[in-house]
Design a protein around this motif. Structure first.
Motif: not given
Length: 59
Positions: A25-46
């Protein structure tokens, strides 16, 4: 292939934060996960764009 390797590294790197978020339930880790998922989305599109370009050039 370099971008694909980066994609794998990014997934491996976010695994610990995903565990912290979902299991502890670590909220800060959730924020990092969301950022990483956005980076993954961008990289996958590339990668998709690169593959399409390479495929169309080969013809």
């Amino acid at each position: 292939m370099e971008k694909f390797a980066k994609l794998k590294e990014l997934i491996a790197g976010v695994e610990a934060d995903a565990d912290k978020f979902y299991n502890s339930g670590n909220g800060a880790a959730g924020t990092r996960v969301r950022k990483a998922m956005q980076d993954l989305k961008t990289l996958a599109q590339d990668i998709r764009t690169e593959v399409t370009d390479k495929k169309n050039t080969a013809k």
